[in-house]
Design a protein around this motif. Structure first.
Motif: not given
Length: 60
Positions: A13-28, A47-50
């Motif tokens: 959606i923005i930078a892909g941080v949430c998508a990358g974390l979700a894909d890595r740990f196998g969650i939604s 701050i964590a997202y940046i």
């Protein structure tokens, strides 16, 4: 589940941080995004997202 932590080029959606974390740990992805929003309201989610945006490499 991916074995490395990267920001995807698709499905972000923005930078892909949430998508990358979700894909890595196998969650939604939606759950991770919700947790970052809640973290932004009650803590340091922005701050964590940046930091994730800066440190996580883009995937192929």
């Amino acid at each position: 589940m991916s074995s490395i932590l990267v920001r995807p080029r698709r499905g972000k959606i923005i930078a892909g941080v949430c998508a990358g974390l979700a894909d890595r740990f196998g969650i939604s992805r939606g759950l991770v995004r919700l947790l970052f929003v809640i973290g932004g309201i009650f803590g340091a989610g922005e701050i964590a997202y940046i930091i994730g945006w800066i440190l996580m490499p883009k995937g192929e």
